[in-house]
Structures are given as C-alpha cells and as structure tokens.
Design an enzyme around this catalytic site. Sequence first.
Site, PDB file in Angstrom:
ATOM      1  N   LYS A  44      -1.650   3.379   6.418  1.00 45.43           N
ATOM      2  CA  LYS A  44      -1.507   4.697   5.788  1.00 45.43           C
ATOM      3  C   LYS A  44      -2.690   4.954   4.848  1.00 45.43           C
ATOM      4  O   LYS A  44      -3.468   4.043   4.562  1.00 45.43           O
ATOM      5  CB  LYS A  44      -0.182   4.765   5.036  1.00 45.43           C
ATOM      6  N   TYR A 100     -22.731   8.827 -21.921  1.00 46.87           N
ATOM      7  CA  TYR A 100     -21.923   9.875 -22.573  1.00 46.87           C
ATOM      8  C   TYR A 100     -21.184   9.342 -23.784  1.00 46.87           C
ATOM      9  O   TYR A 100     -20.598   8.256 -23.738  1.00 46.87           O
ATOM     10  CB  TYR A 100     -20.901  10.443 -21.592  1.00 46.87           C
TER      11      TYR A 100
HETATM   12  C1  PLP Z   1       7.392   0.326   3.169  1.00 48.35           C
HETATM   13  C2  PLP Z   1       6.098  -0.420   3.020  1.00 48.35           C
HETATM   14  N1  PLP Z   1       5.920  -1.552   3.703  1.00 48.35           N
HETATM   15  C3  PLP Z   1       4.776  -2.257   3.602  1.00 48.35           C
HETATM   16  C4  PLP Z   1       3.747  -1.833   2.786  1.00 48.35           C
HETATM   17  C5  PLP Z   1       2.497  -2.667   2.688  1.00 48.35           C
HETATM   18  O1  PLP Z   1       2.359  -3.199   1.404  1.00 48.35           O
HETATM   19  P1  PLP Z   1       1.135  -4.141   1.017  1.00 48.35           P
HETATM   20  O2  PLP Z   1      -0.083  -3.290   1.102  1.00 48.35           O
HETATM   21  O3  PLP Z   1       1.418  -4.578  -0.371  1.00 48.35           O
HETATM   22  O4  PLP Z   1       1.127  -5.247   2.014  1.00 48.35           O
HETATM   23  C6  PLP Z   1       3.900  -0.658   2.066  1.00 48.35           C
HETATM   24  C7  PLP Z   1       2.826  -0.221   1.173  1.00 48.35           C
HETATM   25  O5  PLP Z   1       2.972   0.428   0.184  1.00 48.35           O
HETATM   26  C8  PLP Z   1       5.106   0.075   2.189  1.00 48.35           C
HETATM   27  O6  PLP Z   1       5.313   1.209   1.499  1.00 48.35           O
END
Ligand code: PLP
Length: 359
Positions: free
Chosen positions: A35, A254
């Site tokens: 994602k 800055y």
């Molecule tokens: C439902 C879910 N599973 C797995 C993951 C993967 O997590 P990570 O990047 O800590 O492995 C996420 C990430 O936010 C998630 O929301």
Amino acid sequence: MSRPLRAEIDLEALRANLRRVRVVAPRSRVMAVIKANAYGHGLVPVARTLADADGLAVACLDEALALRDAGIDPPILLLEGCLDQAELIEAARQGVSTVVHCEAQLSMLEQTRLTHPITVWLKINTGMNRLGIAPDLARVFHARLAALSAVRTTVLMTHLSSADDRDATVTGRQTGCFDETIAGLGGPQSIANSAAILAHPDTHRDWIRPGIMLYGSSPFPDSVGGDEGLTAVMTLRSALIAIRDCRAGEAVGYGGAWRCPEDMRIGVVAIGYGDGYPRHARPGTPVLINGHRVQLVGRVSMDMITVDLRSLPDAAVGDGAVLWGRGLPIEEVAEGADTISYELFCRLTRRVPMRYRNA
Ligand SMILES: Cc1ncc(COP(=O)(O)O)c(C=O)c1O
C-alpha cells in the site's frame, strides 16, 4: 546538469528481503503489503518484483486497479475493504479480495448481486481498536459469510498493536483472544505483520502480511534492518552543491538556530522538506558525504540541508551524499527526526526521481 537528488531502488534487495521472510516463516503464505505506493518505493515496479509473493495487499481499490491496469494479476487484498457497492462489484470482477471489518460491509455484501466470486478476509478486533468486528460477533459474521454463494473463502484475520515490543505480553493477549474467538471456525488465518514475523513465531499461521521488512527496514525501535538480516531497498542520494567557510559564532540557516562552534566549513546538500526530507530532523542527524558520516546542522529548508564538514577537509562540490539507505540505516535518520522509517519512506515527494536497479 540536473539536480543530483534521486532515490535508487535496488529490486534485488527487495527479492532478498522476500527470501528472508520465507526463511523466517517457511510454512506461511506471503501477502506482501505494498500500500501507499509500496511504502514510497513505487507500486508497480515493486509488485512486478514481488512476483514470488502469494498475494499483494493494498489499502484501497484505486491501488488495486492501478495494479490490474499494469497487467499485474496475482491475488490482491484490500486491507480497508470496499466503501460502496460499486467498489465491491469492481473488486469481485477484478479478482480482488476484500476485508470485511464491520456490519456495514457485511450487509453490503449480502445485498449486492456479485457475478464473480470473492474471497473475504474477516477482520476481528482483538485490541488494536482501529478496524475489526468485536470478537463476540465473529461466529455470526462467519456464518453469514458462509451462507453467501459469492463468497469463495473466508480468511480469519486480526492486526497486532504492539508486535514491535519483543516482550510478548500484549501480542500474546491479542493472539489468545484471536484463538479463543475463532476456535472451531474453519478457514485460513492471518495475524502477523513484519514485527510479529520476526519476533512472535506463534503468530505466523496460514498467511503472513509483511510490509516494512520487505523494504529492508526494521520494525523494531531497537534495531536497524541489517540486524534483522534485511537489506535496504531504497538509497536516497544527492550531492554537495556548495561549500562555504564560516567563522566561529556565525549562524547557519533559517532562524539562525545553529551557530558554528569554531571556524569551519559548511556543506550544502540538495535535498529538503520539499523532497520529503523531514523538516524536524535535529542537528546531529547523520548524513553520508563520500561514504563518511557527517552531521546535519541548522534547519532543514525546502530544497537544501546544511552539514558540518569539519571531519572532511577534502570534501568538494559535487561529492556524493547519502541521506539514507546503503551505509546509513534509515532508522537512524528517523530517530533524528522523531519519526519512524515508514513515514520517511512514504513522504518522499514526486519531485524525487526513482531509479530502479536490478529489475
Ligand atoms: C492490516 C495490516 N497488515 C500488515 C501490515 C504491514 O505492517 P508492517 O509494515 O509493519 O509489516 C499493515 C501495515 O500497516 C497493515 O495495516
């Protein structure tokens, strides 16, 4: 000459990290979490490279459709589920699985005539208190899903709030709640994110959901990716574009927030918060110049940062800089900016060109 800033993405490192996932959790299928533009690494190139994963998880349908449009056809999972009937119909049509985490999503599934079967991941809230149904609803939800002819499989899932705590107290409580809730219910199970994959083997189950570890970063506050057998996928590179001699007591940047403790050379590197480098990075945050560690000084500006060159008398304009990645763990930079590697990856802006290696 163009601006020297770029993010190099080493796709072989990505493949190596997936192999590491499989070594740690050999009996589980891997739902690779890609994602948010694959945590800033580029959705489509990352998805293509992870062809050996058993599935790809994204947050929303737009991300799934971008994958399908690019001709990527492995199983995809929507971690937040579908927002309306049109999304649900499209997800099913595209062979995209969906999370069901609330009554509204289950009712929608019951009321929608789907022409294609769909796999549902039923999300149970075991203590994260973000998404997921209450444990005492799990049996009823499971039965209602089983009654739907369009639902091909129901995967039982939960998400851990504190897997990055190596002490298993909270994770053990959540896992216990999950096991109690689903006792006797059929179907595959999924609990583990990266931290749980690495630290809590009893959470591995049928499907694991690694995200951050695929990109080579540690999910733990007390280690860096290399300590976990991971390789940095992204190396953020730029160069010195100016060097100036400053006198003791002169202010840099800055607000004049930082003053030279002695006569010294200050280097200017082409990267700033307009590129996604964290504005709140503190003086002392490490930067590599020509492979040597120096420290950030002064405030981060939109397009530039300033660094202390006292330890590098030979540094010259044009010398390479690494902001994080190979040779400089992103976790150290995140610590200097009071954030986590996830956020640094995700907030790189479109201004940073991505250069893919080892495709
Ligand atoms: C439902 C879910 N599973 C797995 C993951 C993967 O997590 P990570 O990047 O800590 O492995 C996420 C990430 O936010 C998630 O929301």
